[in-house]
Design a protein around this motif. Structure first.
Motif, short mmCIF file in Angstrom:
data_model
loop_
_atom_site.label_atom_id
_atom_site.label_comp_id
_atom_site.label_asym_id
_atom_site.label_seq_id
_atom_site.Cartn_x
_atom_site.Cartn_y
_atom_site.Cartn_z
N LEU A 95 0.82 -1.21 0.00
CA LEU A 95 0.00 0.00 0.00
C LEU A 95 0.86 1.26 0.00
O LEU A 95 0.38 2.33 -0.40
N GLY A 96 2.11 1.14 0.41
CA GLY A 96 3.04 2.26 0.22
C GLY A 96 3.19 2.57 -1.26
O GLY A 96 3.10 3.72 -1.69
N TYR A 97 3.38 1.53 -2.04
CA TYR A 97 3.46 1.71 -3.49
C TYR A 97 2.12 2.10 -4.11
O TYR A 97 2.08 2.84 -5.09
N ALA A 98 1.04 1.61 -3.55
CA ALA A 98 -0.29 1.95 -4.09
C ALA A 98 -0.60 3.43 -3.94
O ALA A 98 -1.47 3.96 -4.63
N ASN A 99 0.11 4.13 -3.07
CA ASN A 99 -0.07 5.57 -2.92
C ASN A 99 0.59 6.36 -4.06
O ASN A 99 0.31 7.54 -4.22
N ALA A 100 1.45 5.74 -4.84
CA ALA A 100 2.20 6.44 -5.88
C ALA A 100 1.35 7.26 -6.85
O ALA A 100 1.74 8.37 -7.21
N PRO A 101 0.18 6.78 -7.30
CA PRO A 101 -0.60 7.61 -8.23
C PRO A 101 -1.02 8.97 -7.65
O PRO A 101 -1.30 9.90 -8.40
N ARG A 102 -1.01 9.09 -6.34
CA ARG A 102 -1.36 10.37 -5.72
C ARG A 102 -0.33 11.46 -6.01
O ARG A 102 -0.56 12.63 -5.73
N LEU A 103 0.80 11.07 -6.59
CA LEU A 103 1.79 12.08 -7.00
C LEU A 103 1.20 13.08 -7.99
O LEU A 103 1.69 14.19 -8.13
N LEU A 104 0.13 12.67 -8.68
CA LEU A 104 -0.56 13.59 -9.59
C LEU A 104 -1.07 14.82 -8.85
O LEU A 104 -1.29 15.88 -9.44
N GLY A 105 -1.26 14.72 -7.54
CA GLY A 105 -1.73 15.83 -6.73
C GLY A 105 -0.80 17.03 -6.75
O GLY A 105 -1.22 18.15 -6.45
N VAL A 106 0.46 16.83 -7.12
CA VAL A 106 1.39 17.95 -7.20
C VAL A 106 0.94 18.95 -8.27
O VAL A 106 1.31 20.12 -8.23
N LEU A 107 0.12 18.51 -9.20
CA LEU A 107 -0.40 19.40 -10.25
C LEU A 107 -1.69 20.11 -9.82
O LEU A 107 -2.31 20.80 -10.62
N GLY A 108 -2.05 19.95 -8.56
CA GLY A 108 -3.28 20.56 -8.04
C GLY A 108 -3.28 22.07 -8.06
O GLY A 108 -4.32 22.70 -7.94
N PHE A 109 -2.13 22.69 -8.22
CA PHE A 109 -2.04 24.15 -8.23
C PHE A 109 -2.55 24.78 -9.53
O PHE A 109 -2.80 25.98 -9.60
N ILE A 110 -2.71 23.98 -10.58
CA ILE A 110 -3.11 24.51 -11.89
C ILE A 110 -4.54 25.04 -11.80
O ILE A 110 -5.46 24.29 -11.44
N PRO A 111 -4.75 26.31 -12.13
CA PRO A 111 -6.09 26.89 -12.03
C PRO A 111 -7.11 26.13 -12.89
O PRO A 111 -6.81 25.67 -13.98
N CYS A 112 -8.28 26.01 -12.37
CA CYS A 112 -9.46 25.41 -13.02
C CYS A 112 -9.41 23.89 -13.16
O CYS A 112 -10.43 23.24 -13.03
N VAL A 113 -8.28 23.32 -13.48
CA VAL A 113 -8.22 21.88 -13.73
C VAL A 113 -7.34 21.12 -12.73
O VAL A 113 -7.29 19.90 -12.75
N GLY A 114 -6.64 21.84 -11.88
CA GLY A 114 -5.72 21.19 -10.95
C GLY A 114 -6.39 20.15 -10.06
O GLY A 114 -5.82 19.09 -9.79
N TRP A 115 -7.60 20.46 -9.65
CA TRP A 115 -8.32 19.51 -8.79
C TRP A 115 -8.55 18.18 -9.49
O TRP A 115 -8.61 17.13 -8.84
N LEU A 116 -8.66 18.19 -10.82
CA LEU A 116 -8.86 16.95 -11.56
C LEU A 116 -7.66 16.01 -11.41
O LEU A 116 -7.83 14.80 -11.31
N PHE A 117 -6.47 16.58 -11.38
CA PHE A 117 -5.27 15.76 -11.19
C PHE A 117 -5.27 15.11 -9.80
O PHE A 117 -4.94 13.95 -9.64
N SER A 118 -5.66 15.90 -8.80
CA SER A 118 -5.71 15.36 -7.43
C SER A 118 -6.74 14.25 -7.31
O SER A 118 -6.46 13.19 -6.74
N VAL A 119 -7.92 14.47 -7.85
CA VAL A 119 -8.97 13.45 -7.79
C VAL A 119 -8.56 12.21 -8.58
O VAL A 119 -8.75 11.08 -8.11
N THR A 120 -7.97 12.40 -9.75
CA THR A 120 -7.51 11.27 -10.56
C THR A 120 -6.46 10.47 -9.79
O THR A 120 -6.50 9.23 -9.78
N GLY A 121 -5.55 11.16 -9.12
CA GLY A 121 -4.54 10.48 -8.31
C GLY A 121 -5.16 9.64 -7.20
O GLY A 121 -4.75 8.50 -6.96
#
Length: 179
Positions: A95-121
């Motif tokens: 499950l440590g490795y299963a957390n890896a897709p959450r790295l997409l959350g680093v793109l959460g700062f992008i206006p309007c669409v950043g939240w999509l990266f976090s949710v996708t992660g």
């Protein structure tokens, strides 16, 4: 390690079997979980005057509940209700490795669409968690889905509870600074 992180993000089921079978990867799985918590929470640093506190709270929440609690509950549910064959250390690894897709959350700062990266992660992390649990416990996908969802719901409840507690604890400081 980088190659394994990429495989985790790609939801490569053979990675989770490999990680489950190699106790030497326990510290690496922990490092992935810590790295993901630190990196995916970076968006909190832009959260206003209490940004550092928000960042540290998010990192702690991610590690304590998003990784450790998820691993413990998944171990308990999987072994007690579905007769899975695993141990706590193995669940922490996969499950440590299963957390890896959450790295997409680093793109959460992008206006309007950043939240999509976090949710996708988050969504990919839950899917990776199902795969990881299935491979570590050596049981059917349906059992892994139930185990992952029960564990994840408990994480959400714990996360919300802690958030409310911290919000309540910060209220007196907020009132004092607004006077």
């Amino acid at each position: 390690m980088f190659e394994r992180i990429v495989r985790a993000i790609r939801l490569d089921k053979s990675l989770y079997r490999e990680v489950a079978d190699l106790p030497a990867l326990t510290s690496e799985g922990a490092l992935v979980a810590v790295g993901v918590a630190l990196i995916s929470s970076l968006g909190m640093l832009g959260a206003g005057p209490r940004a550092l506190f928000a960042y540290l709270a998010q990192v702690a929440n991610s590690l304590l509940f998003g990784w450790i609690l998820w691993s413990l509950v998944a171990y308990f549910v999987g072994t007690q209700f579905f007769k899975g064959r695993s141990n706590v250390e193995e669940m922490l690894r996969v499950l440590g490795y299963a957390n890896a897709p959450r790295l997409l959350g680093v793109l959460g700062f992008i206006p309007c669409v950043g939240w999509l990266f976090s949710v996708t992660g988050w969504v990919l992390s839950v899917i990776a968690g199902v795969i990881a649990i299935r491979e570590a416990m050596e049981f059917e996908t349906s059992d892994a889905i139930v185990t992952a969802l029960v564990s994840f719901v408990l994480y959400i409840i714990a996360s919300i509870t802690i958030g409310l507690v911290f919000a309540g604890l910060s209220l007196p400081f907020h009132l004092l600074t607004s006077l």
